[in-house]
Design a protein around this motif. Structure first.
Motif, mmCIF file in Angstrom:
data_model
loop_
_atom_site.group_PDB
_atom_site.id
_atom_site.type_symbol
_atom_site.label_atom_id
_atom_site.label_comp_id
_atom_site.label_asym_id
_atom_site.label_seq_id
_atom_site.Cartn_x
_atom_site.Cartn_y
_atom_site.Cartn_z
ATOM 1 N N ASP A 107 49.062 51.162 45.084
ATOM 2 C CA ASP A 107 48.677 50.129 44.114
ATOM 3 C C ASP A 107 49.790 49.109 43.925
ATOM 4 O OD1 ASP A 107 46.290 51.440 43.770
ATOM 5 O OD2 ASP A 107 46.773 52.259 41.794
ATOM 6 N N ALA A 108 51.008 49.595 43.822
ATOM 7 C CA ALA A 108 52.143 48.689 43.610
ATOM 8 C C ALA A 108 52.340 47.773 44.817
ATOM 9 C CB ALA A 108 53.407 49.507 43.342
ATOM 10 N N ILE A 109 52.119 48.309 46.008
ATOM 11 C CA ILE A 109 52.259 47.500 47.218
ATOM 12 C C ILE A 109 51.158 46.442 47.280
ATOM 13 C CG2 ILE A 109 51.980 47.604 49.732
ATOM 14 C CD1 ILE A 109 53.547 50.243 49.652
ATOM 15 N N TRP A 110 49.941 46.815 46.881
ATOM 16 C CA TRP A 110 48.809 45.905 46.985
ATOM 17 C C TRP A 110 48.859 44.782 45.946
ATOM 18 C CZ3 TRP A 110 45.383 44.040 50.082
ATOM 19 C CH2 TRP A 110 44.314 43.297 49.566
ATOM 20 N N ALA A 111 49.453 45.006 44.788
ATOM 21 C CA ALA A 111 49.368 44.066 43.658
ATOM 22 C C ALA A 111 49.670 42.614 44.036
ATOM 23 C CB ALA A 111 50.276 44.537 42.525
ATOM 24 N N PRO A 112 50.748 42.304 44.755
ATOM 25 C CA PRO A 112 51.002 40.888 45.079
ATOM 26 C C PRO A 112 49.960 40.284 46.018
ATOM 27 C CG PRO A 112 52.619 42.312 46.148
ATOM 28 C CD PRO A 112 51.873 43.162 45.178
ATOM 29 N N PHE A 113 49.346 41.107 46.860
ATOM 30 C CA PHE A 113 48.302 40.600 47.754
ATOM 31 C C PHE A 113 47.044 40.252 46.963
ATOM 32 C CE2 PHE A 113 51.142 43.046 50.423
ATOM 33 C CZ PHE A 113 51.376 42.148 51.452
ATOM 34 N N HIS A 114 46.730 41.079 45.961
ATOM 35 C CA HIS A 114 45.593 40.774 45.089
ATOM 36 C C HIS A 114 45.812 39.419 44.418
ATOM 37 C CE1 HIS A 114 42.221 41.572 42.388
ATOM 38 N NE2 HIS A 114 42.983 41.103 41.416
ATOM 39 N N TYR A 115 47.018 39.163 43.954
ATOM 40 C CA TYR A 115 47.333 37.892 43.299
ATOM 41 C C TYR A 115 47.147 36.725 44.275
ATOM 42 C CZ TYR A 115 50.012 34.204 40.999
ATOM 43 O OH TYR A 115 50.396 33.013 40.432
ATOM 44 N N GLN A 116 47.520 36.925 45.536
ATOM 45 C CA GLN A 116 47.399 35.852 46.521
ATOM 46 C C GLN A 116 45.952 35.546 46.889
ATOM 47 O OE1 GLN A 116 50.539 37.559 49.411
ATOM 48 N NE2 GLN A 116 50.466 35.378 49.907
ATOM 49 N N LEU A 117 45.085 36.570 46.872
ATOM 50 C CA LEU A 117 43.749 36.440 47.443
ATOM 51 C C LEU A 117 42.636 36.311 46.412
ATOM 52 C CD1 LEU A 117 44.109 39.219 50.175
ATOM 53 C CD2 LEU A 117 44.200 36.749 50.555
ATOM 54 N N ASN A 118 42.788 36.902 45.255
ATOM 55 C CA ASN A 118 41.687 36.970 44.303
ATOM 56 C C ASN A 118 41.430 35.612 43.650
ATOM 57 O OD1 ASN A 118 39.677 38.493 42.882
ATOM 58 N ND2 ASN A 118 40.974 38.400 41.061
ATOM 59 N N HIS A 119 40.132 35.237 43.614
ATOM 60 C CA HIS A 119 39.719 33.958 43.041
ATOM 61 C C HIS A 119 40.423 32.782 43.719
ATOM 62 C CE1 HIS A 119 38.400 36.380 39.332
ATOM 63 N NE2 HIS A 119 37.327 36.000 39.994
ATOM 64 N N LYS A 120 40.464 32.859 45.030
ATOM 65 C CA LYS A 120 41.097 31.797 45.830
ATOM 66 C C LYS A 120 40.124 31.300 46.904
ATOM 67 C CE LYS A 120 45.346 32.033 44.032
ATOM 68 N NZ LYS A 120 45.226 33.174 43.130
ATOM 69 N N TYR A 121 40.417 30.105 47.412
ATOM 70 C CA TYR A 121 39.746 29.573 48.599
ATOM 71 C C TYR A 121 40.626 29.947 49.783
ATOM 72 C CZ TYR A 121 37.866 26.080 51.870
ATOM 73 O OH TYR A 121 37.312 25.446 52.970
ATOM 74 N N LEU A 122 40.167 30.923 50.577
ATOM 75 C CA LEU A 122 41.029 31.543 51.578
ATOM 76 C C LEU A 122 41.527 30.553 52.623
ATOM 77 C CD1 LEU A 122 39.161 34.943 52.154
ATOM 78 C CD2 LEU A 122 41.047 34.436 50.581
ATOM 79 N N ASN A 123 40.717 29.578 52.976
ATOM 80 C CA ASN A 123 41.120 28.625 54.016
ATOM 81 C C ASN A 123 42.377 27.850 53.648
ATOM 82 O OD1 ASN A 123 38.100 29.056 54.071
ATOM 83 N ND2 ASN A 123 38.349 28.029 56.044
ATOM 84 N N ASP A 124 42.698 27.772 52.362
ATOM 85 C CA ASP A 124 43.885 27.036 51.918
ATOM 86 C C ASP A 124 45.162 27.876 51.994
ATOM 87 O OD1 ASP A 124 42.536 24.704 51.402
ATOM 88 O OD2 ASP A 124 42.333 25.050 49.244
#
Length: 374
Positions: free
Chosen positions: A185-202
């Motif tokens: 969970d601790a490893i995943w947390a920053p990736f969730h911040y990068q990806l969640n509710h985002k436009y991935l192409n940007d």
């Protein structure tokens, strides 16, 4: 043409409700105190011919023997069932079940015992005490695929509730815990911040965010902080997705079949000798190199279109009337589907067929790939 290196794994699963206290964890850890889970135990076995009472009875018999073990755990405090030197971690539950199945239930060819302690986490332990730990995460994002042909629906801006499974393999060496879920969970947390509710192409590196590209993007970043990482799985929808292990891409497409059948070798007084039915879950797995322009291995839409004539032969049909099908047991049927699928989709190298949740057979050509939750 016969398939090379065709192998079969029979599978079974059973639920059980239990409480536990994992006292070896730090006092502030959420699993240190008394708590409970709706567990799922699942097993895979390379069963020898003649192991079951009759050909075709393997899935039912395997499930019965697993149930005889899990009944000892159901509505119990696991600390009182497992030996004192086995704290009831997921790894130790898998070990206990493995020993019970081999010694008391005489399950021959047992390859893997899995404990799924929630819908989003579990451990699969093989006969060499290698632990495959997995944890599921979710993010809500938009994307479009810029290189698809004009009119392709994925070329339009749209979104998904993506799911990611982080897989890690570790030789436990008999340890009670391999990798703590909280560490993942601790490893995943920053990736969730990068990806969640985002436009991935940007996002840098995701200009063409197919499932395969997202899996590769995550792999290159997760591996640096999780050396035990073995696969990254990306669910684009609930029925399709991609896996990547740093070298090989795999995709799968899942569907359901509503079919009638009977087992030809079942004794006349066995209920499986009568016509009955299942809502099957079928997964087609494909291995292919990445198309560097399209960013995918095989278009999920092409998989669906090419397999559709075979699907129509199976869905809402009497399976016992299929030409060339020796019997309607899960193993025979998965082999038949694999042969047919490879005629139109040579990239298919594995077929999972579950007649009920987690109970069925896998037909494989070559590598198995990562285990997915049931």
């Amino acid at each position: 043409m016969p398939l090379p290196s065709l192998s079969t794994l029979h599978t079974a699963s059973r639920h059980f409700e239990s409480a536990r206290q994992v006292g070896i964890l730090p006092s502030g850890h959420r699993s240190h105190g008394l708590h409970g889970h709706s567990f799922v135990a699942r097993i895979r076995a390379d069963l020898p011919a003649g192991w079951a009472p009759y050909p075709g009875a393997e899935v039912h018999t395997l499930g019965q023997r697993l149930a005889a073990c899990t009944s000892q755990l159901d509505y119990r405090l696991l600390n009182e069932v497992l030996p004192a030197d086995l704290p009831p971690t997921d790894e130790n539950l898998a070990r206990w079940l493995r020993d019970e199945l081999v010694t008391r239930q005489q399950v021959i060819g047992l390859e893997q015992v899995g404990i799924q302690s929630t819908a989003d986490q579990g451990v699969d332990l093989d006969r060499h005490d290698q632990a495959h730990v997995w944890r599921r995460y979710r993010f809500q994002s938009a994307h479009k695929l810029p290189h698809v042909p004009l009119g392709h629906k994925c070329g339009r801006l749209h979104g998904h509730g993506f799911e990611v499974i982080v897989h890690a393999n570790q030789n436990t060496g008999g340890r009670d815990i391999s990798i703590d879920y909280d560490h993942l969970d601790a490893i995943w947390a920053p990736f969730h911040y990068q990806l969640n509710h985002k436009y991935l192409n940007d996002i840098e590196g995701l200009a063409n965010p197919t499932s395969e590209v997202i899996a590769g993007w995550l792999w290159s970043r997760l591996k640096a902080v999780l050396p035990a990482l073995s696969w990254v799985t990306v669910y684009e929808t609930g029925s399709c997705g991609a896996n990547f292990n740093g070298h090989d891409y795999r995709i799968w497409k899942e569907m359901t079949l509503d079919s009638a059948l009977f087992l030809r070798h079942a004794p006349s007084d066995d209920p499986h000798a009568a016509i009955h039915g299942h809502t099957y879950t079928l997964r087609l797995h494909l291995a292919a190199p990445l198309d560097e322009v399209m960013g995918w291995t095989v278009d999920f839409g092409d998989v669906k279109t090419l397999f559709n004539p075979i699907f129509k032969m199976l869905d809402h049909q009497p399976l016992h009337e299929l030409p060339g099908l020796a019997d309607c047991d899960a193993a025979s049927l998965s082999h038949w589907i694999l042969n047919k699928a490879r005629e139109v989709l040579p990239q298919v190298d594995r077929v999972d067929l579950y007649q009920t949740r987690g109970c069925g057979a896998l037909a494989l050509v070559g590598a198995e790939g990562p285990a997915l939750p049931i």
